[in-house]
Design a protein around this motif. Sequence first.
Motif, PDB file in Angstrom:
ATOM      1  N   GLU A   1      13.997  11.285 -19.589  1.00 18.77           N
ATOM      2  CA  GLU A   1      15.145  10.151 -19.713  1.00 18.77           C
ATOM      3  C   GLU A   1      13.613   9.169 -18.438  1.00 18.77           C
ATOM      4  O   GLU A   1      13.823   7.822 -19.396  1.00 18.77           O
ATOM      5  CB  GLU A   1      15.744  10.216 -18.564  1.00 18.77           C
ATOM      6  N   HIS A   2      12.811   9.253 -17.863  1.00 19.72           N
ATOM      7  CA  HIS A   2      12.235   8.585 -17.172  1.00 19.72           C
ATOM      8  C   HIS A   2      11.419   7.661 -18.359  1.00 19.72           C
ATOM      9  O   HIS A   2      10.858   6.623 -18.070  1.00 19.72           O
ATOM     10  CB  HIS A   2      11.451   8.922 -15.985  1.00 19.72           C
ATOM     11  N   ASP A   3      10.435   8.627 -18.684  1.00 20.94           N
ATOM     12  CA  ASP A   3       9.296   8.931 -19.953  1.00 20.94           C
ATOM     13  C   ASP A   3      10.106   8.034 -20.818  1.00 20.94           C
ATOM     14  O   ASP A   3       9.059   7.623 -21.881  1.00 20.94           O
ATOM     15  CB  ASP A   3       8.743  10.304 -20.611  1.00 20.94           C
ATOM     16  N   GLY A   4      11.435   8.031 -21.264  1.00 24.77           N
ATOM     17  CA  GLY A   4      11.647   7.646 -22.643  1.00 24.77           C
ATOM     18  C   GLY A   4      11.445   8.283 -24.182  1.00 24.77           C
ATOM     19  O   GLY A   4      12.037   8.369 -25.016  1.00 24.77           O
ATOM     20  N   VAL A   5      11.460   9.572 -23.779  1.00 18.43           N
ATOM     21  CA  VAL A   5      11.061  10.866 -24.452  1.00 18.43           C
ATOM     22  C   VAL A   5      10.899  11.877 -24.517  1.00 18.43           C
ATOM     23  O   VAL A   5      10.400  12.590 -22.784  1.00 18.43           O
ATOM     24  CB  VAL A   5       9.480  10.555 -25.980  1.00 18.43           C
ATOM     25  N   PHE A   6      11.507  12.899 -24.942  1.00 13.59           N
ATOM     26  CA  PHE A   6      11.405  14.360 -24.587  1.00 13.59           C
ATOM     27  C   PHE A   6      10.644  15.510 -25.518  1.00 13.59           C
ATOM     28  O   PHE A   6      10.580  15.489 -26.521  1.00 13.59           O
ATOM     29  CB  PHE A   6      12.520  14.874 -24.566  1.00 13.59           C
ATOM     30  N   ALA A   7       8.960  15.864 -24.874  1.00 13.21           N
ATOM     31  CA  ALA A   7       8.467  16.552 -25.330  1.00 13.21           C
ATOM     32  C   ALA A   7       8.667  17.515 -26.115  1.00 13.21           C
ATOM     33  O   ALA A   7       7.528  18.486 -26.776  1.00 13.21           O
ATOM     34  CB  ALA A   7       6.736  16.334 -24.792  1.00 13.21           C
ATOM     35  N   GLY A   8       9.374  18.690 -25.526  1.00 10.13           N
ATOM     36  CA  GLY A   8       9.772  20.220 -25.130  1.00 10.13           C
ATOM     37  C   GLY A   8       9.640  20.452 -24.049  1.00 10.13           C
ATOM     38  O   GLY A   8       9.044  20.364 -23.152  1.00 10.13           O
TER      39      GLY A   8
ATOM     40  N   TYR B   1      10.463  17.894 -35.068  1.00  5.60           N
ATOM     41  CA  TYR B   1       8.948  18.501 -35.555  1.00  5.60           C
ATOM     42  C   TYR B   1       8.227  16.919 -34.731  1.00  5.60           C
ATOM     43  O   TYR B   1       8.362  15.915 -35.673  1.00  5.60           O
ATOM     44  CB  TYR B   1       8.763  18.529 -36.341  1.00  5.60           C
ATOM     45  N   GLY B   2       8.305  16.804 -33.696  1.00  5.48           N
ATOM     46  CA  GLY B   2       7.886  15.113 -32.937  1.00  5.48           C
ATOM     47  C   GLY B   2       8.763  15.001 -31.506  1.00  5.48           C
ATOM     48  O   GLY B   2       9.800  16.149 -31.164  1.00  5.48           O
ATOM     49  N   LEU B   3       8.495  14.345 -31.291  1.00  5.76           N
ATOM     50  CA  LEU B   3       8.880  13.743 -29.822  1.00  5.76           C
ATOM     51  C   LEU B   3      10.680  13.283 -30.576  1.00  5.76           C
ATOM     52  O   LEU B   3      11.153  13.371 -31.427  1.00  5.76           O
ATOM     53  CB  LEU B   3       8.578  12.097 -29.431  1.00  5.76           C
ATOM     54  N   LEU B   4      11.809  14.181 -29.555  1.00  4.13           N
ATOM     55  CA  LEU B   4      12.781  13.343 -29.409  1.00  4.13           C
ATOM     56  C   LEU B   4      13.086  12.226 -28.496  1.00  4.13           C
ATOM     57  O   LEU B   4      13.065  11.780 -26.672  1.00  4.13           O
ATOM     58  CB  LEU B   4      13.659  14.738 -28.424  1.00  4.13           C
ATOM     59  N   PRO B   5      13.140  11.208 -28.988  1.00  2.00           N
ATOM     60  CA  PRO B   5      13.525  10.036 -28.010  1.00  2.00           C
ATOM     61  C   PRO B   5      15.025   9.706 -27.135  1.00  2.00           C
ATOM     62  O   PRO B   5      15.636  10.135 -28.366  1.00  2.00           O
ATOM     63  CB  PRO B   5      13.600   8.324 -29.305  1.00  2.00           C
ATOM     64  N   THR B   6      14.702   9.439 -26.537  1.00  2.00           N
ATOM     65  CA  THR B   6      16.187   9.590 -25.794  1.00  2.00           C
ATOM     66  C   THR B   6      17.519   8.290 -26.045  1.00  2.00           C
ATOM     67  O   THR B   6      18.054   8.337 -25.629  1.00  2.00           O
ATOM     68  CB  THR B   6      15.751   8.882 -23.711  1.00  2.00           C
ATOM     69  N   ALA B   7      16.789   7.277 -26.808  1.00  2.00           N
ATOM     70  CA  ALA B   7      17.365   6.089 -27.919  1.00  2.00           C
ATOM     71  C   ALA B   7      18.016   7.236 -28.868  1.00  2.00           C
ATOM     72  O   ALA B   7      19.281   6.393 -28.769  1.00  2.00           O
ATOM     73  CB  ALA B   7      16.560   5.671 -28.305  1.00  2.00           C
ATOM     74  N   ALA B   8      17.762   8.273 -28.784  1.00  2.00           N
ATOM     75  CA  ALA B   8      18.891   8.911 -30.393  1.00  2.00           C
ATOM     76  C   ALA B   8      19.858   9.348 -29.454  1.00  2.00           C
ATOM     77  O   ALA B   8      20.399  10.015 -30.384  1.00  2.00           O
ATOM     78  CB  ALA B   8      17.516  10.246 -31.261  1.00  2.00           C
ATOM     79  N   VAL B   9      19.932  10.225 -27.976  1.00  2.00           N
ATOM     80  CA  VAL B   9      20.972  10.181 -27.128  1.00  2.00           C
ATOM     81  C   VAL B   9      22.118   9.693 -27.343  1.00  2.00           C
ATOM     82  O   VAL B   9      22.563   8.807 -26.725  1.00  2.00           O
ATOM     83  CB  VAL B   9      20.444  10.525 -25.881  1.00  2.00           C
ATOM     84  N   LEU B  10      23.434  10.778 -27.605  1.00  2.00           N
ATOM     85  CA  LEU B  10      24.480  10.127 -27.245  1.00  2.00           C
ATOM     86  C   LEU B  10      25.195  10.438 -26.870  1.00  2.00           C
ATOM     87  O   LEU B  10      25.935   9.976 -25.879  1.00  2.00           O
ATOM     88  CB  LEU B  10      25.276  11.211 -28.677  1.00  2.00           C
TER      89      LEU B  10
ATOM     90  N   VAL C   1      22.378  14.724 -30.168  1.00  2.00           N
ATOM     91  CA  VAL C   1      21.504  13.724 -30.695  1.00  2.00           C
ATOM     92  C   VAL C   1      22.302  13.449 -32.017  1.00  2.00           C
ATOM     93  O   VAL C   1      22.840  14.134 -32.609  1.00  2.00           O
ATOM     94  CB  VAL C   1      20.444  14.686 -30.588  1.00  2.00           C
ATOM     95  N   ASP C   2      22.416  11.953 -32.231  1.00  2.00           N
ATOM     96  CA  ASP C   2      22.560  11.738 -33.700  1.00  2.00           C
ATOM     97  C   ASP C   2      21.110  11.981 -34.913  1.00  2.00           C
ATOM     98  O   ASP C   2      20.377  11.785 -34.293  1.00  2.00           O
ATOM     99  CB  ASP C   2      22.870  10.119 -33.637  1.00  2.00           C
ATOM    100  N   ASP C   3      21.735  13.245 -35.703  1.00  2.00           N
ATOM    101  CA  ASP C   3      20.809  14.087 -36.149  1.00  2.00           C
ATOM    102  C   ASP C   3      20.073  12.649 -37.275  1.00  2.00           C
ATOM    103  O   ASP C   3      18.640  13.396 -37.472  1.00  2.00           O
ATOM    104  CB  ASP C   3      20.677  15.380 -37.004  1.00  2.00           C
ATOM    105  N   ALA C   4      21.071  11.770 -38.022  1.00  2.00           N
ATOM    106  CA  ALA C   4      20.365  10.891 -38.553  1.00  2.00           C
ATOM    107  C   ALA C   4      18.979   9.743 -37.958  1.00  2.00           C
ATOM    108  O   ALA C   4      18.040   9.526 -38.754  1.00  2.00           O
ATOM    109  CB  ALA C   4      21.060   9.546 -38.954  1.00  2.00           C
ATOM    110  N   SER C   5      18.984   9.520 -36.312  1.00  2.00           N
ATOM    111  CA  SER C   5      18.400   8.882 -35.903  1.00  2.00           C
ATOM    112  C   SER C   5      16.769   9.581 -35.837  1.00  2.00           C
ATOM    113  O   SER C   5      15.796   9.041 -35.658  1.00  2.00           O
ATOM    114  CB  SER C   5      18.831   8.410 -34.179  1.00  2.00           C
ATOM    115  N   LEU C   6      16.585  10.331 -36.183  1.00  2.00           N
ATOM    116  CA  LEU C   6      15.324  11.551 -35.984  1.00  2.00           C
ATOM    117  C   LEU C   6      14.627  11.304 -36.916  1.00  2.00           C
ATOM    118  O   LEU C   6      13.623  11.774 -37.289  1.00  2.00           O
ATOM    119  CB  LEU C   6      15.491  12.566 -35.422  1.00  2.00           C
ATOM    120  N   GLY C   7      15.941  10.999 -38.483  1.00  2.00           N
ATOM    121  CA  GLY C   7      14.507  10.771 -39.760  1.00  2.00           C
ATOM    122  C   GLY C   7      14.258  12.111 -39.879  1.00  2.00           C
ATOM    123  O   GLY C   7      14.732  13.212 -39.835  1.00  2.00           O
TER     124      GLY C   7
END
Length: 113
Positions: free
Chosen positions: A16-23, A84-93, A60-66
């Motif tokens: 959340e601090h970084d704005g993305v989750f790398a895994g 396959y990529g970063l999980l943006p915290t903006a996609a989190v419900l 997470v909204d799967d449609a937002s992950l493209g």
Amino acid sequence: MTVYKIIAADLWKAAEHDGVFAGARMDLQDGFIHLSTGRQVRRTAQLYFKRQDGLVLVAVDDASLGGALRYEPSRDGDLFPHLYGLLPTAAVLSVRPLPLGADGNHIFPADVD
């Protein structure tokens, strides 16, 4: 559709601090972020997180992950969502605690199916 990630609360707080989750460690080793559908997430918790405290359930909204999100065969041939990529915290419900029950299994919110 909503997909879920079970993760240590402190690791998610850093995301959340970084704005993305790398895994988490397993995600980084496998080259993608492991996610589960609502139907799969309870079994995932039983197999990989039993008796682990301090976890959260990230929805997470799967449609937002493209196109970075792929449904691929995994446990028992079931199709699991892999990012396959970063999980943006903006996609989190939502992010909710995943407390332990007396039997060592996690207690899920009623709306997770």
